[in-house]
Scaffold this motif. Structure first.
Motif, PDB file in Angstrom:
ATOM      1  N   UNK A  30       0.748  -1.280  -0.224  1.00 42.17           N
ATOM      2  CA  UNK A  30      -0.542   0.514  -0.176  1.00 42.17           C
ATOM      3  C   UNK A  30       0.929   1.290   0.129  1.00 42.17           C
ATOM      4  N   UNK A  31       1.922   1.644   0.912  1.00 38.45           N
ATOM      5  CA  UNK A  31       3.224   2.754   0.827  1.00 38.45           C
ATOM      6  C   UNK A  31       3.442   2.593  -0.557  1.00 38.45           C
ATOM      7  N   UNK A  32       3.919   2.110  -1.365  1.00 39.35           N
ATOM      8  CA  UNK A  32       4.542   2.668  -2.413  1.00 39.35           C
ATOM      9  C   UNK A  32       3.294   2.922  -3.448  1.00 39.35           C
ATOM     10  N   UNK A  33       2.134   1.950  -4.098  1.00 38.96           N
ATOM     11  CA  UNK A  33       0.593   2.642  -3.687  1.00 38.96           C
ATOM     12  C   UNK A  33       0.248   4.196  -3.475  1.00 38.96           C
ATOM     13  N   UNK A  34       0.633   3.965  -2.862  1.00 37.41           N
ATOM     14  CA  UNK A  34       0.384   5.580  -2.495  1.00 37.41           C
ATOM     15  C   UNK A  34       1.295   6.772  -2.750  1.00 37.41           C
ATOM     16  N   UNK A  35       2.374   6.414  -2.283  1.00 40.71           N
ATOM     17  CA  UNK A  35       3.600   6.777  -2.762  1.00 40.71           C
ATOM     18  C   UNK A  35       3.648   7.549  -4.590  1.00 40.71           C
ATOM     19  N   UNK A  36       3.036   6.878  -5.200  1.00 43.56           N
ATOM     20  CA  UNK A  36       3.589   7.095  -6.462  1.00 43.56           C
ATOM     21  C   UNK A  36       2.464   9.099  -6.798  1.00 43.56           C
ATOM     22  N   UNK A  37       1.643   8.588  -6.028  1.00 47.77           N
ATOM     23  CA  UNK A  37      -0.003   9.886  -5.857  1.00 47.77           C
ATOM     24  C   UNK A  37       0.487  11.112  -4.835  1.00 47.77           C
ATOM     25  N   UNK A  38       0.817  10.391  -3.249  1.00 48.18           N
ATOM     26  CA  UNK A  38       0.856  11.484  -2.281  1.00 48.18           C
ATOM     27  C   UNK A  38       2.326  11.646  -2.405  1.00 48.18           C
ATOM     28  N   UNK A  39       2.668  12.793  -1.253  1.00 47.16           N
ATOM     29  CA  UNK A  39       3.921  13.189  -1.255  1.00 47.16           C
ATOM     30  C   UNK A  39       4.364  12.986   0.363  1.00 47.16           C
ATOM     31  N   UNK A  40       3.096  13.010   0.909  1.00 49.80           N
ATOM     32  CA  UNK A  40       3.633  13.198   2.721  1.00 49.80           C
ATOM     33  C   UNK A  40       3.187  11.211   2.619  1.00 49.80           C
ATOM     34  N   UNK A  41       3.825  10.294   2.554  1.00 46.55           N
ATOM     35  CA  UNK A  41       3.463   9.027   2.752  1.00 46.55           C
ATOM     36  C   UNK A  41       3.737   8.420   4.425  1.00 46.55           C
ATOM     37  N   UNK A  42       2.478   8.508   5.444  1.00 49.05           N
ATOM     38  CA  UNK A  42       3.403   7.944   6.457  1.00 49.05           C
ATOM     39  C   UNK A  42       2.482   6.522   7.197  1.00 49.05           C
ATOM     40  N   UNK A  43       3.068   5.716   6.996  1.00 50.17           N
ATOM     41  CA  UNK A  43       2.586   4.047   7.142  1.00 50.17           C
ATOM     42  C   UNK A  43       2.229   4.006   8.872  1.00 50.17           C
ATOM     43  N   UNK A  44       1.557   2.825   8.591  1.00 49.42           N
ATOM     44  CA  UNK A  44       0.646   2.463   9.769  1.00 49.42           C
ATOM     45  C   UNK A  44       0.384   1.026  10.118  1.00 49.42           C
ATOM     46  N   UNK A  45       1.004   0.186  11.197  1.00 53.74           N
ATOM     47  CA  UNK A  45       0.967  -1.881  11.809  1.00 53.74           C
ATOM     48  C   UNK A  45       0.070  -1.026  13.170  1.00 53.74           C
ATOM     49  N   UNK A  46      -0.868  -2.308  12.601  1.00 54.05           N
ATOM     50  CA  UNK A  46      -1.796  -2.303  13.888  1.00 54.05           C
ATOM     51  C   UNK A  46      -2.577  -3.544  13.864  1.00 54.05           C
ATOM     52  N   UNK A  47      -1.863  -3.976  14.990  1.00 56.82           N
ATOM     53  CA  UNK A  47      -2.682  -5.244  15.513  1.00 56.82           C
ATOM     54  C   UNK A  47      -3.625  -4.774  17.098  1.00 56.82           C
ATOM     55  N   UNK A  48      -4.882  -4.847  16.425  1.00 59.79           N
ATOM     56  CA  UNK A  48      -6.533  -4.689  17.059  1.00 59.79           C
ATOM     57  C   UNK A  48      -6.741  -6.025  16.728  1.00 59.79           C
ATOM     58  N   UNK A  49      -8.457  -6.127  17.288  1.00 54.81           N
ATOM     59  CA  UNK A  49      -8.461  -7.263  17.701  1.00 54.81           C
ATOM     60  C   UNK A  49     -10.280  -7.138  17.159  1.00 54.81           C
ATOM     61  N   UNK A  50     -10.189  -6.448  16.607  1.00 55.01           N
ATOM     62  CA  UNK A  50     -11.386  -5.790  15.991  1.00 55.01           C
ATOM     63  C   UNK A  50     -12.181  -6.784  14.857  1.00 55.01           C
ATOM     64  N   UNK A  51     -13.453  -6.665  14.601  1.00 51.78           N
ATOM     65  CA  UNK A  51     -14.043  -6.999  13.719  1.00 51.78           C
ATOM     66  C   UNK A  51     -14.769  -6.394  13.781  1.00 51.78           C
ATOM     67  N   UNK A  52     -15.539  -6.749  11.950  1.00 53.64           N
ATOM     68  CA  UNK A  52     -16.456  -6.320  11.899  1.00 53.64           C
ATOM     69  C   UNK A  52     -17.515  -7.380  10.681  1.00 53.64           C
ATOM     70  N   UNK A  53     -18.377  -7.570  10.533  1.00 43.30           N
ATOM     71  CA  UNK A  53     -19.148  -9.015   9.539  1.00 43.30           C
ATOM     72  C   UNK A  53     -20.903  -8.385   9.784  1.00 43.30           C
ATOM     73  N   UNK A  54     -20.907  -7.240  10.384  1.00 38.63           N
ATOM     74  CA  UNK A  54     -22.282  -7.056  10.604  1.00 38.63           C
ATOM     75  C   UNK A  54     -22.780  -5.685  10.270  1.00 38.63           C
ATOM     76  N   UNK A  55     -23.544  -5.072   8.753  1.00 36.18           N
ATOM     77  CA  UNK A  55     -23.553  -3.490   8.692  1.00 36.18           C
ATOM     78  C   UNK A  55     -24.174  -2.797   9.797  1.00 36.18           C
TER      79      UNK A  55
END
Length: 318
Positions: free
Chosen positions: A117-142
């Motif tokens: 994702x970071x390289x994809x963003x850097x093609x267009x955006x000049x100020x890219x911050x990468x974030x690594x997240x560890x989280x147990x959140x889930x999304x299965x229901x609208x």
């Protein structure tokens, strides 16, 4: 509170969890969420199921980039799945900003698993911050997410400039996340933390396959060992302890009527959406091929899951 507004692109587990912490703390947030999920959140608020009960977070919702009048003080937060990042970046990069300029001039924070994702963003955006997240959140229901951890560690975030370095914005973003319930750390080599997270993510797809715990543990270790060897060949092998956090760490607590441990790949399959396997196991396969080596274990899992998603059938262990 600063004038900063967070435009969170993607209203699933990650984007929803970020909004659910930022909004009650007084931060200005727009959550970009499509379809039935976006309509429900816009009408009723985001339902957040926690170990302590159910919260409803009222948040501004937009269905697309065209629905947001961007400001110079905005920070874009890309919280889609890795396989959806390219389309989102195309949609957002060239949007106008009030007062002049384009969205590509704004800072963007990429929360995707994998290394693409970071390289994809850097093609267009000049100020890219990468974030690594560890989280147990889930999304299965609208309309709702499950957030099974509590402050001071609703989730853990490692954040830094891409391709490397720290700046004042890095530290300010880390400060905001720390204040709203995340264990947030500023790092000067975000690619290494992404690689460390990838070592865990290559086993995500095993949730979809039948097998006893012994087989699952053995296969997960084989996937990880192979991935570590490939990352080493690519010069981005993470050091031991790259993702260590100061105590207290992240605790996953029970939530009523929620089955814990179902990771992002399982959640996507359960919702009938596309799979991120090509950016997890497929990332290892790509790096292996680029460096003239093989990654047969990761390639086999990628092919199993890829074929299952294409056919709409549940993958079978082979």
């Amino acid at each position: 509170m600063s004038e900063r507004r967070y435009v969170v692109i993607g209203g699933g587990a990650i984007g929803g969890a970020l909004a659910a912490q930022l909004v009650p703390a007084g931060h200005d947030v727009v959550l970009v969420a499509r379809g039935e999920h976006g309509r429900i959140v816009a009408d009723r608020g985001l339902t957040v199921r926690r170990p302590t009960g159910v919260d409803v977070v009222k948040v501004d919702v937009a269905a697309s980039a065209a629905d947001v009048q961007l400001r110079a003080s905005d920070v874009l937060v890309l919280a889609t799945k890795a396989q959806d990042a390219e389309a989102a970046l195309v949609e957002w990069a060239w949007q106008p900003v009030d007062g002049g300029g384009l969205a590509a001039d704004l800072p963007i924070v990429t929360f995707q698993n994998g290394l693409a994702a970071e390289d994809l963003a850097l093609r267009r955006f000049s100020r890219v911050h990468g974030a690594t997240i560890a989280i147990a959140a889930s999304f299965t229901t609208p309309g709702e997410i499950v957030s099974p951890s509590l402050p001071p560690a609703v989730g853990a975030v490692w954040l830094g400039r891409y391709p490397s370095g720290l700046d004042d914005l890095t530290r300010s973003l880390v400060g905001d996340l720390s204040q709203v319930g995340f264990r947030a750390v500023a790092v000067d080599d975000i690619r290494l933390t992404k690689a460390a997270k990838l070592l865990a993510n290559v086993g995500n797809g095993l949730d979809l396959l039948e097998g006893d715990d012994g087989w699952r543990a053995e296969t997960r270790q084989a996937l990880r060992d192979e991935a570590l060897s490939v990352l080493g060949a690519a010069g981005i092998a993470p050091r031991e302890g790259t993702l260590d956090l100061p105590a207290p760490g992240l605790q996953v607590l029970p939530v009523d009527n929620h089955v814990a441990g179902r990771l992002s790949t399982w959640q996507s399959f359960a919702r009938g959406t596309s799979s991120e396997v090509d950016y997890l196991n497929g990332e290892i396969v790509l790096l292996a091929r680029k460096h003239g080596i093989e990654a047969p274990v990761n390639e086999h899992l990628q092919r199993l899951l890829g074929a299952a998603v294409a056919s709409g059938d549940r993958p079978r262990r082979r």
